[in-house]
Scaffold this motif. Sequence first.
Motif, PDB file in Angstrom:
ATOM      1  N   ASN A  70      35.185   7.974   2.149  1.00 28.21           N
ATOM      2  CA  ASN A  70      35.225   9.024   3.167  1.00 28.21           C
ATOM      3  C   ASN A  70      36.184  10.159   2.838  1.00 28.21           C
ATOM      4  O   ASN A  70      36.427  11.024   3.668  1.00 28.21           O
ATOM      5  N   ASP A  71      36.740  10.157   1.641  1.00 24.47           N
ATOM      6  CA  ASP A  71      37.642  11.183   1.127  1.00 24.47           C
ATOM      7  C   ASP A  71      39.104  10.857   1.394  1.00 24.47           C
ATOM      8  O   ASP A  71      39.980  11.654   1.118  1.00 24.47           O
ATOM      9  N   ASP A  72      39.389   9.669   1.917  1.00 24.08           N
ATOM     10  CA  ASP A  72      40.783   9.273   2.074  1.00 24.08           C
ATOM     11  C   ASP A  72      41.169   8.190   1.068  1.00 24.08           C
ATOM     12  O   ASP A  72      42.324   7.768   1.016  1.00 24.08           O
ATOM     13  N   GLY A  73      40.182   7.745   0.258  1.00 25.65           N
ATOM     14  CA  GLY A  73      40.455   6.696  -0.713  1.00 25.65           C
ATOM     15  C   GLY A  73      40.707   5.347  -0.091  1.00 25.65           C
ATOM     16  O   GLY A  73      41.072   4.394  -0.777  1.00 25.65           O
ATOM     17  N   GLN A  74      40.504   5.241   1.218  1.00 26.72           N
ATOM     18  CA  GLN A  74      40.792   3.999   1.928  1.00 26.72           C
ATOM     19  C   GLN A  74      39.569   3.412   2.614  1.00 26.72           C
ATOM     20  O   GLN A  74      39.395   2.200   2.634  1.00 26.72           O
ATOM     21  N   THR A  75      38.723   4.253   3.196  1.00 30.17           N
ATOM     22  CA  THR A  75      37.567   3.750   3.936  1.00 30.17           C
ATOM     23  C   THR A  75      36.279   4.354   3.386  1.00 30.17           C
ATOM     24  O   THR A  75      36.282   5.434   2.778  1.00 30.17           O
ATOM     25  N   GLU A  76      35.168   3.664   3.619  1.00 31.20           N
ATOM     26  CA  GLU A  76      33.856   4.155   3.213  1.00 31.20           C
ATOM     27  C   GLU A  76      32.869   3.879   4.323  1.00 31.20           C
ATOM     28  O   GLU A  76      32.772   2.770   4.824  1.00 31.20           O
ATOM     29  N   GLY A  77      32.136   4.920   4.718  1.00 29.94           N
ATOM     30  CA  GLY A  77      31.105   4.751   5.722  1.00 29.94           C
ATOM     31  C   GLY A  77      31.660   4.566   7.124  1.00 29.94           C
ATOM     32  O   GLY A  77      32.871   4.533   7.354  1.00 29.94           O
ATOM     33  N   ALA A  78      30.735   4.435   8.066  1.00 29.78           N
ATOM     34  CA  ALA A  78      31.113   4.249   9.467  1.00 29.78           C
ATOM     35  C   ALA A  78      30.012   3.496  10.195  1.00 29.78           C
ATOM     36  O   ALA A  78      28.837   3.554   9.813  1.00 29.78           O
ATOM     37  N   VAL A  79      30.417   2.790  11.253  1.00 34.61           N
ATOM     38  CA  VAL A  79      29.487   2.017  12.080  1.00 34.61           C
ATOM     39  C   VAL A  79      29.779   2.302  13.541  1.00 34.61           C
ATOM     40  O   VAL A  79      30.947   2.375  13.952  1.00 34.61           O
ATOM     41  N   GLN A  80      28.728   2.449  14.319  1.00 37.79           N
ATOM     42  CA  GLN A  80      28.862   2.596  15.767  1.00 37.79           C
ATOM     43  C   GLN A  80      27.658   1.940  16.405  1.00 37.79           C
ATOM     44  O   GLN A  80      26.548   2.451  16.332  1.00 37.79           O
ATOM     45  N   GLY A  81      27.859   0.776  17.024  1.00 36.19           N
ATOM     46  CA  GLY A  81      26.728   0.019  17.537  1.00 36.19           C
ATOM     47  C   GLY A  81      25.840  -0.403  16.385  1.00 36.19           C
ATOM     48  O   GLY A  81      26.274  -1.056  15.441  1.00 36.19           O
ATOM     49  N   GLN A  82      24.568   0.025  16.427  1.00 34.01           N
ATOM     50  CA  GLN A  82      23.614  -0.281  15.358  1.00 34.01           C
ATOM     51  C   GLN A  82      23.298   0.957  14.523  1.00 34.01           C
ATOM     52  O   GLN A  82      22.223   1.053  13.930  1.00 34.01           O
ATOM     53  N   ILE A  83      24.251   1.860  14.457  1.00 32.40           N
ATOM     54  CA  ILE A  83      24.136   3.041  13.611  1.00 32.40           C
ATOM     55  C   ILE A  83      25.121   2.889  12.463  1.00 32.40           C
ATOM     56  O   ILE A  83      26.317   2.680  12.682  1.00 32.40           O
ATOM     57  N   LEU A  84      24.626   2.964  11.234  1.00 33.10           N
ATOM     58  CA  LEU A  84      25.439   2.731  10.054  1.00 33.10           C
ATOM     59  C   LEU A  84      25.246   3.887   9.085  1.00 33.10           C
ATOM     60  O   LEU A  84      24.118   4.225   8.728  1.00 33.10           O
ATOM     61  N   GLY A  85      26.362   4.500   8.667  1.00 30.76           N
ATOM     62  CA  GLY A  85      26.320   5.577   7.696  1.00 30.76           C
ATOM     63  C   GLY A  85      27.168   5.249   6.488  1.00 30.76           C
ATOM     64  O   GLY A  85      28.179   4.548   6.599  1.00 30.76           O
ATOM     65  N   THR A  86      26.770   5.765   5.314  1.00 29.90           N
ATOM     66  CA  THR A  86      27.482   5.479   4.075  1.00 29.90           C
ATOM     67  C   THR A  86      27.221   6.575   3.057  1.00 29.90           C
ATOM     68  O   THR A  86      26.193   7.255   3.115  1.00 29.90           O
ATOM     69  N   TYR A  87      28.144   6.735   2.109  1.00 29.79           N
ATOM     70  CA  TYR A  87      27.933   7.636   0.978  1.00 29.79           C
ATOM     71  C   TYR A  87      27.308   6.921  -0.216  1.00 29.79           C
ATOM     72  O   TYR A  87      27.046   7.533  -1.242  1.00 29.79           O
ATOM     73  N   LEU A  88      27.043   5.631  -0.110  1.00 26.47           N
ATOM     74  CA  LEU A  88      26.574   4.849  -1.257  1.00 26.47           C
ATOM     75  C   LEU A  88      25.123   5.144  -1.621  1.00 26.47           C
ATOM     76  O   LEU A  88      24.227   5.036  -0.790  1.00 26.47           O
ATOM     77  N   HIS A  89      24.943   5.516  -2.892  1.00 20.68           N
ATOM     78  CA  HIS A  89      23.619   5.606  -3.478  1.00 20.68           C
ATOM     79  C   HIS A  89      23.396   4.391  -4.373  1.00 20.68           C
ATOM     80  O   HIS A  89      24.226   3.496  -4.451  1.00 20.68           O
ATOM     81  N   GLY A  90      22.258   4.385  -5.044  1.00 19.92           N
ATOM     82  CA  GLY A  90      22.045   3.314  -6.019  1.00 19.92           C
ATOM     83  C   GLY A  90      20.612   2.823  -6.173  1.00 19.92           C
ATOM     84  O   GLY A  90      20.292   2.365  -7.240  1.00 19.92           O
ATOM     85  N   PRO A  91      19.696   2.870  -5.197  1.00 16.73           N
ATOM     86  CA  PRO A  91      19.991   3.093  -3.778  1.00 16.73           C
ATOM     87  C   PRO A  91      20.819   1.937  -3.177  1.00 16.73           C
ATOM     88  O   PRO A  91      20.976   0.889  -3.797  1.00 16.73           O
ATOM     89  N   ALA A  92      21.324   2.150  -1.985  1.00 19.95           N
ATOM     90  CA  ALA A  92      22.286   1.217  -1.401  1.00 19.95           C
ATOM     91  C   ALA A  92      21.693  -0.161  -1.124  1.00 19.95           C
ATOM     92  O   ALA A  92      22.329  -1.178  -1.414  1.00 19.95           O
ATOM     93  N   LEU A  93      20.495  -0.242  -0.560  1.00 18.09           N
ATOM     94  CA  LEU A  93      19.957  -1.543  -0.165  1.00 18.09           C
ATOM     95  C   LEU A  93      19.489  -2.374  -1.349  1.00 18.09           C
ATOM     96  O   LEU A  93      19.707  -3.594  -1.356  1.00 18.09           O
ATOM     97  N   PRO A  94      18.849  -1.805  -2.397  1.00 13.92           N
ATOM     98  CA  PRO A  94      18.554  -2.614  -3.574  1.00 13.92           C
ATOM     99  C   PRO A  94      19.816  -3.172  -4.233  1.00 13.92           C
ATOM    100  O   PRO A  94      19.811  -4.296  -4.743  1.00 13.92           O
TER     101      PRO A  94
END
Length: 237
Positions: free
Chosen positions: A176-200
């Motif tokens: 998330n640009d702080d070098g400490q956390t990645e992505g965010a969750v709120q209820g059943q909403i999930l966001g991330t910067y991960l590619h790869g793609p992320a789920l595979p």
Amino acid sequence: MSDSSSALRIVWIYPDLLSTYGDKGNVLVLRRRAELRGIPVEEVHVHSSDPVPAEGDIYLLGGGEDRPQILAAERLRADGGLKRAAERGACVFAVCAGYQIVGESYGDDDDNPLPGVGILDIRSGRGQVRGVGEIVADVEPSLGVGRITGFENHQGRTAIGPSATPLSHVVKGVGNDDGQTEGAVQGQILGTYLHGPALPRNPGLADLLLRWRVGQIPPLEPSWGERLHEERLTAVL
């Protein structure tokens, strides 16, 4: 699952605008892991000229360049279908540009703040340093996913508001640009910067989305997804 169908309805939003990094892989893996468990799936592709149905179960948004991101955000806000779906409890999985635009605000290519869809309590802008390369992070233990791996390529910086929590804590990479956390969750909403793609690359994340929508799911025998996950962790750490 959706009241209108006995099938799990997976909605891929704007593949014509938000699919820069092979994001269809997220759709394919999520569908496959559902079907291996005997869960029927209906797959819906919604292009930017189409209305977003509010009756889906899992909505997927991918990455994109600055201008497609701005256009996608404008159309999603005007359409309102994704926000209505989130308000009734649907699951949303958003990656990179998609992650930023489901938030309260994000920065354009000159870092001017623009309104997002407003379903995740984050605010994003442009950082000083671009995050490029492999990233490893430990997911919040209560989510039951463990360690995740991916590839990041973004200059975005994301601040998490009080209604959301970090998805994970960075072991290696920018996040998330702080070098400490990645992505965010709120209820059943999930966001991330991960590619790869992320789920595979992280089948545990795919299974988390399935549990959110269908409840308990039986385990699967380890396959290529788990092997890829371990290979990437071994290569990076």
